[in-house]
Motif scaffolding. Structure first.
Motif, short mmCIF file in Angstrom:
data_model
loop_
_atom_site.label_atom_id
_atom_site.label_comp_id
_atom_site.label_asym_id
_atom_site.label_seq_id
_atom_site.Cartn_x
_atom_site.Cartn_y
_atom_site.Cartn_z
N LEU A 1 0.82 -1.22 0.00
CA LEU A 1 0.00 0.00 0.00
C LEU A 1 0.85 1.27 0.00
O LEU A 1 0.32 2.38 -0.07
CB LEU A 1 -0.92 0.02 1.22
CG LEU A 1 -1.92 -1.14 1.35
CD1 LEU A 1 -2.69 -1.02 2.66
CD2 LEU A 1 -2.88 -1.15 0.16
N LYS A 2 2.17 1.11 0.06
CA LYS A 2 3.06 2.27 0.19
C LYS A 2 2.90 3.29 -0.93
O LYS A 2 2.88 4.50 -0.66
CB LYS A 2 4.52 1.79 0.27
CG LYS A 2 5.51 2.92 0.55
CD LYS A 2 6.91 2.40 0.74
CE LYS A 2 7.89 3.53 1.03
NZ LYS A 2 9.27 3.04 1.24
N PRO A 3 2.80 2.89 -2.21
CA PRO A 3 2.65 3.90 -3.27
C PRO A 3 1.43 4.81 -3.07
O PRO A 3 1.51 6.02 -3.30
CB PRO A 3 2.52 3.06 -4.54
CG PRO A 3 3.25 1.79 -4.22
CD PRO A 3 2.95 1.54 -2.77
N ARG A 4 0.31 4.24 -2.64
CA ARG A 4 -0.88 5.05 -2.39
C ARG A 4 -0.66 6.00 -1.22
O ARG A 4 -1.10 7.16 -1.24
CB ARG A 4 -2.08 4.15 -2.11
CG ARG A 4 -2.48 3.26 -3.28
CD ARG A 4 -3.69 2.41 -2.92
NE ARG A 4 -4.03 1.45 -3.97
CZ ARG A 4 -5.01 0.58 -3.89
NH1 ARG A 4 -5.78 0.56 -2.80
NH2 ARG A 4 -5.24 -0.26 -4.86
N PHE A 5 0.01 5.49 -0.17
CA PHE A 5 0.30 6.31 1.00
C PHE A 5 1.20 7.47 0.62
O PHE A 5 0.98 8.62 1.04
CB PHE A 5 0.96 5.42 2.06
CG PHE A 5 1.10 6.06 3.41
CD1 PHE A 5 0.03 6.70 4.03
CD2 PHE A 5 2.32 6.02 4.09
CE1 PHE A 5 0.16 7.28 5.28
CE2 PHE A 5 2.45 6.59 5.35
CZ PHE A 5 1.37 7.23 5.94
N GLN A 6 2.22 7.20 -0.22
CA GLN A 6 3.12 8.25 -0.65
C GLN A 6 2.40 9.30 -1.48
O GLN A 6 2.69 10.50 -1.36
CB GLN A 6 4.26 7.64 -1.47
CG GLN A 6 5.26 6.84 -0.64
CD GLN A 6 6.33 6.22 -1.50
OE1 GLN A 6 6.08 5.82 -2.64
NE2 GLN A 6 7.53 6.12 -0.97
N ALA A 7 1.46 8.87 -2.30
CA ALA A 7 0.71 9.82 -3.13
C ALA A 7 -0.05 10.82 -2.26
O ALA A 7 -0.14 12.00 -2.59
CB ALA A 7 -0.24 9.05 -4.05
N LEU A 8 -0.59 10.33 -1.14
CA LEU A 8 -1.32 11.22 -0.23
C LEU A 8 -0.39 12.23 0.44
O LEU A 8 -0.80 13.33 0.79
CB LEU A 8 -2.02 10.38 0.85
CG LEU A 8 -3.18 9.47 0.39
CD1 LEU A 8 -3.65 8.61 1.55
CD2 LEU A 8 -4.34 10.31 -0.15
N LEU A 9 0.88 11.84 0.58
CA LEU A 9 1.83 12.69 1.31
C LEU A 9 2.57 13.68 0.42
O LEU A 9 3.22 14.59 0.94
CB LEU A 9 2.86 11.80 2.02
CG LEU A 9 2.33 10.91 3.14
CD1 LEU A 9 3.42 9.95 3.62
CD2 LEU A 9 1.83 11.75 4.32
N LEU B 1 2.35 8.36 12.55
CA LEU B 1 3.09 9.56 12.20
C LEU B 1 4.50 9.20 11.74
O LEU B 1 5.02 9.75 10.76
CB LEU B 1 3.15 10.51 13.40
CG LEU B 1 3.95 11.81 13.19
CD1 LEU B 1 3.38 12.60 12.02
CD2 LEU B 1 3.94 12.65 14.46
N ARG B 2 5.13 8.26 12.44
CA ARG B 2 6.47 7.84 12.04
C ARG B 2 6.47 7.20 10.65
O ARG B 2 7.38 7.42 9.85
CB ARG B 2 7.02 6.85 13.07
CG ARG B 2 8.44 6.38 12.74
CD ARG B 2 8.79 5.10 13.45
NE ARG B 2 9.93 4.48 12.84
CZ ARG B 2 10.15 3.18 12.84
NH1 ARG B 2 9.29 2.37 13.41
NH2 ARG B 2 11.21 2.67 12.25
N MET B 3 5.44 6.42 10.36
CA MET B 3 5.33 5.81 9.04
C MET B 3 5.25 6.90 7.96
O MET B 3 5.86 6.79 6.89
CB MET B 3 4.10 4.91 8.98
CG MET B 3 4.06 3.99 7.77
SD MET B 3 2.55 2.96 7.74
CE MET B 3 2.68 2.16 9.34
N ALA B 4 4.49 7.95 8.26
CA ALA B 4 4.39 9.06 7.33
C ALA B 4 5.74 9.76 7.16
O ALA B 4 6.14 10.09 6.03
CB ALA B 4 3.35 10.06 7.82
N MET B 5 6.45 9.96 8.25
CA MET B 5 7.76 10.61 8.18
C MET B 5 8.77 9.75 7.41
O MET B 5 9.58 10.27 6.65
CB MET B 5 8.27 10.91 9.59
CG MET B 5 7.43 11.93 10.33
SD MET B 5 7.92 12.19 12.05
CE MET B 5 9.38 13.22 11.83
#
Length: 207
Positions: free
Chosen positions: A6-14, A67-71
């Motif tokens: 799911l990382k690519p979708r998460f990165q797109a949001l960020l 939050l750490r995952m987002a960072m």
């Protein structure tokens, strides 16, 4: 299967937030160090909370893990998309991840009635799984993030544990079972990463 997919979708949001950070002059290494420092602070505080049986503070764990995952995603985006890749950044990324994981998992070992040995085993196996992933680069292939118990999956498991403990569910045999299953899945993960790394190495050498 792993939440890593799911990382690519998460990165797109960020990405909008990453662009804003870059505009402010924030670097990938600064985000990496901030995430590690925050993890050590949160982990240290939760050790104190666990020893004093103030488990409501464990509600901080899922929030911080998210939050750490987002960072972690942000520092990677800053490095790749804004020309901030560096040798020191690669070292910081791997070493800070290991330290952060250990700091955030360790408080569970201090919760009365739980198996501290099992928590330590999970920490050791987590570090070995990350090492197994990194060694793929040295084997002339790539870093492996195969599951079933990758970094994101471990964050989910410990986030749920923090939530359950924080809302007042008493620790007991169920917690040791969760840690035991996590350890077994980590062994499987290590085997997957080594196996796939070796397979890719053979394919590269055969070409």
């Amino acid at each position: 299967m792993s939440l890593y997919t799911l990382k690519p979708r998460f990165q797109a949001l960020l990405r909008p937030s990453v662009r804003a950070l870059h505009a402010l002059g924030v670097t990938a290494n600064q985000v990496t160090i901030a995430a590690c420092a925050g993890s050590v602070m949160v982990g240290s505080g939760l050790v104190i909370a666990a020893e004093s049986e103030q488990r409501q503070w464990f509600l901080l764990l899922p929030a911080w893990l998210l939050l750490r995952m987002a960072m972690n995603a942000m520092d990677g985006l800053l490095a790749r998309e804004f020309g901030q890749r560096s040798a020191i950044g690669a070292y910081l990324n791997e070493l800070c991840d290991l330290l952060s994981d250990a700091a955030l998992y360790l408080p569970v070992a201090f919760v009365p009635g739980t198996g501290g040995v099992l928590t330590m085993l999970v920490i050791v196996l987590s570090n070995l799984s990350e090492m197994a992933g990194v060694l793929g680069v040295g084997a002339a292939t790539r870093r492996h993030n195969d599951g079933p118990m990758g970094k994101s999956d471990r964050a989910f498991v410990f986030g749920v544990l923090g939530l359950l403990l924080g809302v007042g569910i008493a620790p007991g045999p169920w917690l040791n079972w969760v840690l035991s299953v996590t350890a077994l899945l980590l062994i499987w993960t290590i085997a997957n990463r080594v196996r796939r790394g070796l397979a890719e190495d053979r394919n590269v050498n055969a070409e």
